[in-house]
Design a protein around this motif. Structure first.
Motif, PDB file in Angstrom:
ATOM      1  N   VAL A   1       0.827  -1.207   0.000  1.00 38.81           N
ATOM      2  CA  VAL A   1       0.000   0.000   0.000  1.00 38.81           C
ATOM      3  C   VAL A   1       0.863   1.259   0.000  1.00 38.81           C
ATOM      4  CG1 VAL A   1      -1.779   1.246   1.274  1.00 38.81           C
ATOM      5  CG2 VAL A   1      -1.841  -1.240   1.176  1.00 38.81           C
ATOM      6  N   SER A   2       1.962   1.254   0.732  1.00 36.14           N
ATOM      7  CA  SER A   2       2.786   2.456   0.846  1.00 36.14           C
ATOM      8  C   SER A   2       3.419   2.865  -0.477  1.00 36.14           C
ATOM      9  CB  SER A   2       3.887   2.236   1.896  1.00 36.14           C
ATOM     10  OG  SER A   2       4.711   1.149   1.523  1.00 36.14           O
ATOM     11  N   ASN A   3       3.524   1.942  -1.435  1.00 33.45           N
ATOM     12  CA  ASN A   3       4.114   2.294  -2.725  1.00 33.45           C
ATOM     13  C   ASN A   3       3.249   3.276  -3.510  1.00 33.45           C
ATOM     14  OD1 ASN A   3       6.468   0.798  -2.492  1.00 33.45           O
ATOM     15  ND2 ASN A   3       5.530  -1.049  -3.314  1.00 33.45           N
TER      16      ASN A   3
ATOM     17  N   PHE B   1       4.419   5.383  10.545  1.00 35.33           N
ATOM     18  CA  PHE B   1       4.226   5.450  11.992  1.00 35.33           C
ATOM     19  C   PHE B   1       3.094   4.517  12.420  1.00 35.33           C
ATOM     20  CE2 PHE B   1       1.851   7.317  15.544  1.00 35.33           C
ATOM     21  CZ  PHE B   1       2.836   7.377  16.522  1.00 35.33           C
ATOM     22  N   LEU B   2       2.001   4.524  11.672  1.00 33.62           N
ATOM     23  CA  LEU B   2       0.885   3.640  11.998  1.00 33.62           C
ATOM     24  C   LEU B   2       1.256   2.180  11.773  1.00 33.62           C
ATOM     25  CD1 LEU B   2      -2.074   3.836  12.931  1.00 33.62           C
ATOM     26  CD2 LEU B   2      -2.748   3.783  10.536  1.00 33.62           C
ATOM     27  N   ALA B   3       2.051   1.895  10.747  1.00 33.17           N
ATOM     28  CA  ALA B   3       2.454   0.517  10.485  1.00 33.17           C
ATOM     29  C   ALA B   3       3.375  -0.022  11.578  1.00 33.17           C
ATOM     30  CB  ALA B   3       3.151   0.429   9.128  1.00 33.17           C
ATOM     31  N   VAL B   4       4.168   0.849  12.178  1.00 32.88           N
ATOM     32  CA  VAL B   4       5.108   0.405  13.211  1.00 32.88           C
ATOM     33  C   VAL B   4       4.441   0.309  14.568  1.00 32.88           C
ATOM     34  CG1 VAL B   4       7.200   1.081  14.482  1.00 32.88           C
ATOM     35  CG2 VAL B   4       7.137   1.232  11.997  1.00 32.88           C
TER      36      VAL B   4
ATOM     37  N   ARG C   1      -3.283  -2.628   8.976  1.00 29.94           N
ATOM     38  CA  ARG C   1      -3.743  -3.635   8.022  1.00 29.94           C
ATOM     39  C   ARG C   1      -5.222  -3.479   7.700  1.00 29.94           C
ATOM     40  NH1 ARG C   1      -0.419  -7.086  11.155  1.00 29.94           N
ATOM     41  NH2 ARG C   1      -2.265  -7.705  12.371  1.00 29.94           N
ATOM     42  N   ASN C   2      -6.015  -3.073   8.685  1.00 33.61           N
ATOM     43  CA  ASN C   2      -7.465  -3.007   8.486  1.00 33.61           C
ATOM     44  C   ASN C   2      -7.926  -1.673   7.917  1.00 33.61           C
ATOM     45  OD1 ASN C   2      -7.727  -5.610   9.560  1.00 33.61           O
ATOM     46  ND2 ASN C   2      -7.863  -4.821  11.653  1.00 33.61           N
TER      47      ASN C   2
ATOM     48  N   ARG D   1      -5.647   1.491  -0.010  1.00 31.38           N
ATOM     49  CA  ARG D   1      -5.190   2.295  -1.140  1.00 31.38           C
ATOM     50  C   ARG D   1      -6.170   3.434  -1.433  1.00 31.38           C
ATOM     51  NH1 ARG D   1      -4.450  -1.590  -3.849  1.00 31.38           N
ATOM     52  NH2 ARG D   1      -2.206  -1.894  -3.631  1.00 31.38           N
ATOM     53  N   GLN D   2      -7.453   3.212  -1.217  1.00 33.69           N
ATOM     54  CA  GLN D   2      -8.448   4.259  -1.447  1.00 33.69           C
ATOM     55  C   GLN D   2      -8.269   5.414  -0.451  1.00 33.69           C
ATOM     56  OE1 GLN D   2      -9.095   1.040  -1.230  1.00 33.69           O
ATOM     57  NE2 GLN D   2      -9.710   0.539  -3.335  1.00 33.69           N
ATOM     58  N   LEU D   3      -7.969   5.077   0.805  1.00 35.62           N
ATOM     59  CA  LEU D   3      -7.764   6.126   1.800  1.00 35.62           C
ATOM     60  C   LEU D   3      -6.538   6.964   1.479  1.00 35.62           C
ATOM     61  CD1 LEU D   3      -8.454   7.470   4.487  1.00 35.62           C
ATOM     62  CD2 LEU D   3      -7.138   5.681   5.655  1.00 35.62           C
TER      63      LEU D   3
END
Length: 337
Positions: free
Chosen positions: A27-29, A92-95, A102-103, A107-109
């Motif tokens: 998603v981060s890409n 930051f949220l992923a870490v 994950r939830n 990609r839309q957000l």
């Protein structure tokens, strides 16, 4: 040279994202390719006209193109800064909250957030054109806002600096400091799985492979975090001279307070910040290197394995005649009686 390098590198990043499903799965890409589009726009519509003006020692195009040049330059700088803030927030949220990431982080957000960033950049970039504050700066080799002539322009510059640069910079500093601390603690506490001998039971073997898969995902996560940190650090390092020269001019209200060659080098550093990101990706991220290798190398037909070639069924030739050699080659059935 900087413009050509940035154009080729950022265009390659965009093509790799569009053609590689593995890159699209991360998603981060999406933010990476958005930053590449912004940098590619800077290389084409800002750097190349600046190089032409520098060689001509004047603005070689019409007046409205100078206004457009200033607007595109400010738009790309603001969008790049805010995209860096989005990248920092997403990492930051992923870490810190991987389950929520994950939830919720889809990609839309991210596309909606990036659209809001672009709207903000368009609003701030349109103001100087509406009020006709733009003029060509010879030493900076760009069309910039003339806040020495128009007092209202100084207020606009201060507001834009606080909203589009200072606040995102503080947010980026806090989030990335937290990311570094959490990643350091997790790397110290992480226990790597030991290699186990192959088991005969398939269920046991699949269960033993789960820690290895989790380790691979964790390794990819740390690679993404490290590459994004390097991109953000490089952005601030190369953008700092440009920002410092602007702050000195605003503080002294003297256009000659900064020597002309220093202004030119500050502009060049700003351009390098838009051209260096693809090289950081290809240097630090194996997934981008693998995607580039698959795209650039010639496609080869895979050859079957030796064991598969042995298992291939030979072509059956129909027997059109009653040749004795062909009849002898047929399977013989013996009568036990």
């Amino acid at each position: 040279m900087v413009s050509l390098a940035g154009t080729c590198g950022n265009a390659l990043v965009i093509v790799l994202y569009m053609t590689c499903a593995k890159l699209q799965a991360t998603v981060s890409n999406l933010l990476v390719v958005s930053l590449a589009i912004t940098d590619l726009t800077t290389c084409l519509l800002v750097m190349m006209p600046s190089a032409w003006a520098l060689l001509a020692d004047r603005w070689p195009l019409t007046a409205w193109t100078c206004d457009l040049h200033c607007a595109v330059n400010y738009l790309c700088i603001i969008v790049s800064m805010m995209t860096m803030a989005l990248i920092s927030g997403e990492r930051f949220l992923a870490v810190t909250q991987p389950a929520i990431h994950r939830n919720r982080m889809t990609r839309q957000l991210l596309a909606r957030l990036e659209a809001l960033v672009c709207v903000e950049g368009v609003v701030f970039a349109a103001v100087p054109i509406v009020f006709r504050w733009v003029r060509y700066d010879k030493w900076e080799a760009v069309c910039a806002i003339d806040w020495f002539t128009y007092s209202e322009a100084l207020i606009y510059v201060l507001v834009a600096f606080v909203v589009c640069f200072s606040l995102p910079a503080v947010f980026i500093l806090i989030t990335n400091t937290t990311i570094i601390c959490v990643s350091y603690v997790s790397s110290r506490a992480r226990v790597l799985p030991h290699s186990l001998p192959a088991q005969e039971n398939g269920r046991r073997r699949a269960k033993d492979e789960r820690p290895e898969k989790r380790a691979n995902r964790s390794s990819l996560h740390h690679v993404i975090v490290r590459s994004m940190l390097v991109v953000i650090i490089a952005f601030f390092v190369f953008l700092t001279p440009f920002s410092v020269t602007k702050l000195i001019k605003m503080w002294t209200m003297d256009e000659d307070s900064v020597p002309g060659p220093v202004n030119l080098m500050a502009t060049l550093c700003q351009y390098v910040a838009s051209a260096i990101n693809p090289f950081i990706y290809f240097l630090l991220r194996r997934d981008y290197r693998a995607a580039a290798w698959r795209l650039l190398r010639p496609q080869e037909q895979p050859r079957p394995h030796a064991f598969q070639r042995q298992l291939q069924v030979p072509e059956v030739v129909p027997y059109d005649s009653c040749d004795m050699m062909q009849l002898n080659a047929l399977p013989q059935f013996q009568d036990n009686k």
